[in-house]
Design a protein around this motif. Structure first.
Motif, PDB file in Angstrom:
ATOM      1  N   ILE A  35      -8.794  64.782  41.147  1.00  0.00           N
ATOM      2  CA  ILE A  35      -7.501  64.823  41.823  1.00  0.00           C
ATOM      3  C   ILE A  35      -7.032  66.264  42.013  1.00  0.00           C
ATOM      4  CG2 ILE A  35      -5.034  64.271  41.550  1.00  0.00           C
ATOM      5  CD1 ILE A  35      -5.975  61.547  40.354  1.00  0.00           C
ATOM      6  N   VAL A  36      -7.178  67.091  40.980  1.00  0.00           N
ATOM      7  CA  VAL A  36      -6.790  68.507  41.076  1.00  0.00           C
ATOM      8  C   VAL A  36      -7.584  69.205  42.174  1.00  0.00           C
ATOM      9  CG1 VAL A  36      -6.866  70.733  39.857  1.00  0.00           C
ATOM     10  CG2 VAL A  36      -5.956  68.708  38.702  1.00  0.00           C
ATOM     11  N   THR A  37      -8.887  68.989  42.197  1.00  0.00           N
ATOM     12  CA  THR A  37      -9.744  69.606  43.213  1.00  0.00           C
ATOM     13  C   THR A  37      -9.369  69.113  44.603  1.00  0.00           C
ATOM     14  OG1 THR A  37     -11.551  69.861  41.642  1.00  0.00           O
ATOM     15  CG2 THR A  37     -12.140  69.902  43.978  1.00  0.00           C
ATOM     16  N   TYR A  38      -9.122  67.816  44.742  1.00  0.00           N
ATOM     17  CA  TYR A  38      -8.765  67.249  46.045  1.00  0.00           C
ATOM     18  C   TYR A  38      -7.451  67.841  46.556  1.00  0.00           C
ATOM     19  CZ  TYR A  38      -8.172  63.892  49.794  1.00  0.00           C
ATOM     20  OH  TYR A  38      -8.022  63.321  51.019  1.00  0.00           O
ATOM     21  N   LEU A  39      -6.455  67.925  45.684  1.00  0.00           N
ATOM     22  CA  LEU A  39      -5.171  68.509  46.088  1.00  0.00           C
ATOM     23  C   LEU A  39      -5.338  69.965  46.540  1.00  0.00           C
ATOM     24  CD1 LEU A  39      -2.616  67.084  43.529  1.00  0.00           C
ATOM     25  CD2 LEU A  39      -2.383  67.055  46.009  1.00  0.00           C
ATOM     26  N   HIS A  40      -6.148  70.692  45.824  1.00  0.00           N
ATOM     27  CA  HIS A  40      -6.380  72.098  46.162  1.00  0.00           C
ATOM     28  C   HIS A  40      -7.158  72.228  47.470  1.00  0.00           C
ATOM     29  CE1 HIS A  40      -8.601  75.916  46.122  1.00  0.00           C
ATOM     30  NE2 HIS A  40      -7.459  76.397  45.643  1.00  0.00           N
ATOM     31  N   ASP A  41      -8.275  71.524  47.577  1.00  0.00           N
ATOM     32  CA  ASP A  41      -9.172  71.688  48.718  1.00  0.00           C
ATOM     33  C   ASP A  41      -8.640  71.096  50.021  1.00  0.00           C
ATOM     34  OD1 ASP A  41     -10.853  72.910  46.915  1.00  0.00           O
ATOM     35  OD2 ASP A  41     -12.348  71.294  46.902  1.00  0.00           O
ATOM     36  N   SER A  80      -9.008  59.005  45.682  1.00  0.00           N
ATOM     37  CA  SER A  80      -9.452  58.970  44.281  1.00  0.00           C
ATOM     38  C   SER A  80      -9.919  57.574  43.872  1.00  0.00           C
ATOM     39  CB  SER A  80      -8.369  59.486  43.330  1.00  0.00           C
ATOM     40  OG  SER A  80      -7.224  58.668  43.366  1.00  0.00           O
ATOM     41  N   SER A  81      -9.259  56.524  44.355  1.00  0.00           N
ATOM     42  CA  SER A  81      -9.735  55.176  44.015  1.00  0.00           C
ATOM     43  C   SER A  81     -11.089  54.921  44.671  1.00  0.00           C
ATOM     44  CB  SER A  81      -8.720  54.099  44.397  1.00  0.00           C
ATOM     45  OG  SER A  81      -8.500  54.069  45.775  1.00  0.00           O
ATOM     46  N   HIS A  82     -11.264  55.390  45.897  1.00  0.00           N
ATOM     47  CA  HIS A  82     -12.569  55.268  46.569  1.00  0.00           C
ATOM     48  C   HIS A  82     -13.645  56.003  45.759  1.00  0.00           C
ATOM     49  CE1 HIS A  82     -15.525  54.992  49.777  1.00  0.00           C
ATOM     50  NE2 HIS A  82     -15.738  56.287  49.618  1.00  0.00           N
ATOM     51  N   LEU A  90     -15.749  53.492  36.363  1.00  0.00           N
ATOM     52  CA  LEU A  90     -15.134  52.486  35.510  1.00  0.00           C
ATOM     53  C   LEU A  90     -16.070  51.333  35.175  1.00  0.00           C
ATOM     54  CD1 LEU A  90     -12.487  51.607  34.149  1.00  0.00           C
ATOM     55  CD2 LEU A  90     -11.834  50.553  36.298  1.00  0.00           C
ATOM     56  N   GLY A  91     -16.977  51.006  36.057  1.00  0.00           N
ATOM     57  CA  GLY A  91     -17.846  49.861  35.838  1.00  0.00           C
ATOM     58  C   GLY A  91     -17.278  48.574  36.410  1.00  0.00           C
ATOM     59  N   ARG A  92     -16.097  48.651  37.026  1.00  0.00           N
ATOM     60  CA  ARG A  92     -15.482  47.528  37.735  1.00  0.00           C
ATOM     61  C   ARG A  92     -14.585  48.101  38.818  1.00  0.00           C
ATOM     62  NH1 ARG A  92     -10.333  45.492  34.107  1.00  0.00           N
ATOM     63  NH2 ARG A  92      -9.424  45.032  36.113  1.00  0.00           N
ATOM     64  N   ARG A  93     -14.096  47.255  39.694  1.00  0.00           N
ATOM     65  CA  ARG A  93     -13.256  47.728  40.806  1.00  0.00           C
ATOM     66  C   ARG A  93     -11.963  48.352  40.276  1.00  0.00           C
ATOM     67  NH1 ARG A  93     -12.466  48.151  45.931  1.00  0.00           N
ATOM     68  NH2 ARG A  93     -10.539  47.558  46.940  1.00  0.00           N
ATOM     69  N   PHE A  94     -11.627  49.503  40.837  1.00  0.00           N
ATOM     70  CA  PHE A  94     -10.430  50.236  40.440  1.00  0.00           C
ATOM     71  C   PHE A  94      -9.465  50.318  41.618  1.00  0.00           C
ATOM     72  CE2 PHE A  94      -7.799  53.975  40.138  1.00  0.00           C
ATOM     73  CZ  PHE A  94      -7.384  53.947  38.823  1.00  0.00           C
ATOM     74  N   GLU A  95      -8.171  50.120  41.343  1.00  0.00           N
ATOM     75  CA  GLU A  95      -7.136  50.268  42.363  1.00  0.00           C
ATOM     76  C   GLU A  95      -5.890  50.870  41.734  1.00  0.00           C
ATOM     77  OE1 GLU A  95      -6.380  46.911  45.148  1.00  0.00           O
ATOM     78  OE2 GLU A  95      -7.894  45.894  43.925  1.00  0.00           O
ATOM     79  N   TRP A  96      -5.198  51.704  42.528  1.00  0.00           N
ATOM     80  CA  TRP A  96      -3.879  52.180  42.145  1.00  0.00           C
ATOM     81  C   TRP A  96      -2.850  51.169  42.623  1.00  0.00           C
ATOM     82  CZ3 TRP A  96      -4.088  55.847  38.762  1.00  0.00           C
ATOM     83  CH2 TRP A  96      -5.041  56.860  38.842  1.00  0.00           C
ATOM     84  N   ALA A  97      -1.719  51.112  41.973  1.00  0.00           N
ATOM     85  CA  ALA A  97      -0.622  50.254  42.415  1.00  0.00           C
ATOM     86  C   ALA A  97      -0.037  50.810  43.704  1.00  0.00           C
ATOM     87  CB  ALA A  97       0.463  50.200  41.338  1.00  0.00           C
ATOM     88  N   VAL A  98       0.626  49.960  44.443  1.00  0.00           N
ATOM     89  CA  VAL A  98       1.348  50.390  45.630  1.00  0.00           C
ATOM     90  C   VAL A  98       2.518  51.263  45.168  1.00  0.00           C
ATOM     91  CG1 VAL A  98       2.753  49.580  47.567  1.00  0.00           C
ATOM     92  CG2 VAL A  98       0.699  48.310  46.899  1.00  0.00           C
ATOM     93  N   GLY A  99       2.780  52.315  45.875  1.00  0.00           N
ATOM     94  CA  GLY A  99       3.937  53.156  45.586  1.00  0.00           C
ATOM     95  C   GLY A  99       3.638  54.303  44.641  1.00  0.00           C
ATOM     96  N   TYR A 100       4.648  55.118  44.440  1.00  0.00           N
ATOM     97  CA  TYR A 100       4.553  56.300  43.593  1.00  0.00           C
ATOM     98  C   TYR A 100       5.966  56.803  43.346  1.00  0.00           C
ATOM     99  CZ  TYR A 100       5.423  58.565  48.046  1.00  0.00           C
ATOM    100  OH  TYR A 100       5.978  58.927  49.244  1.00  0.00           O
TER     101      TYR A 100
END
Length: 143
Positions: A35-41, A80-82, A90-100
């Motif tokens: 996430i840090v690298t993505y925000l920077h790049d 990041s979830s992709h 994780l070894g299973r499907r990962f998702e962030w919740a809607v919103g922030y």
């Protein structure tokens, strides 16, 4: 005015889908680093602090005014979830919740917010994330 100075700090927070405990200690550094690298790049947004618990992440970064807050968070969470799923971190499907949550931070209190983020695990020994969000919502003024 020929030149403008803009320094807008954002304290962001977002959680896993259903606030499930998915971010294990083993994957934490990979996810945070990504996430840090993505925000920077991709957004030229320097990150001052990132940390969280198994069900949510806090980050403190300087906004790049060429992008909206919504765009930055949509891209951070989607990419990041992709990446987590593609790498099978994780070894299973990962998702962030809607919103922030996104909160502007005065430079005068940056050290306090940074300390709060760095101490997330200790902080959440006393209050879980679901209860903390409920308290935040109860303290909001009625429109």
């Amino acid at each position: 005015m020929a030149h403008s100075m803009r320094r807008v700090w954002i304290h962001g927070v977002f959680s896993t889908k259903n606030k499930d405990s998915l971010i294990t200690p083993d994957m934490e550094s990979y996810v945070y680093g990504h996430i840090v690298t993505y925000l920077h790049d991709h957004f030229n947004c320097p990150v001052e602090a990132i940390n969280g618990t198994e069900d949510h992440i806090h980050l403190l970064f300087m906004m790049n005014m060429n992008y909206s807050i919504a765009e930055i968070f949509r891209k951070i969470k989607g990419e990041s979830s992709h990446w987590i799923n593609e790498k099978s971190v994780l070894g299973r499907r990962f998702e962030w919740a809607v919103g922030y949550g996104a909160f502007s931070v005065s430079e005068s209190i940056l050290p306090n917010v940074k300390r709060y983020i760095i101490n997330q695990k200790e902080h959440h020994k006393g209050i879980d994330y679901k209860r903390e969000i409920k308290q935040w919502n109860e303290n909001l003024p009625n429109p």
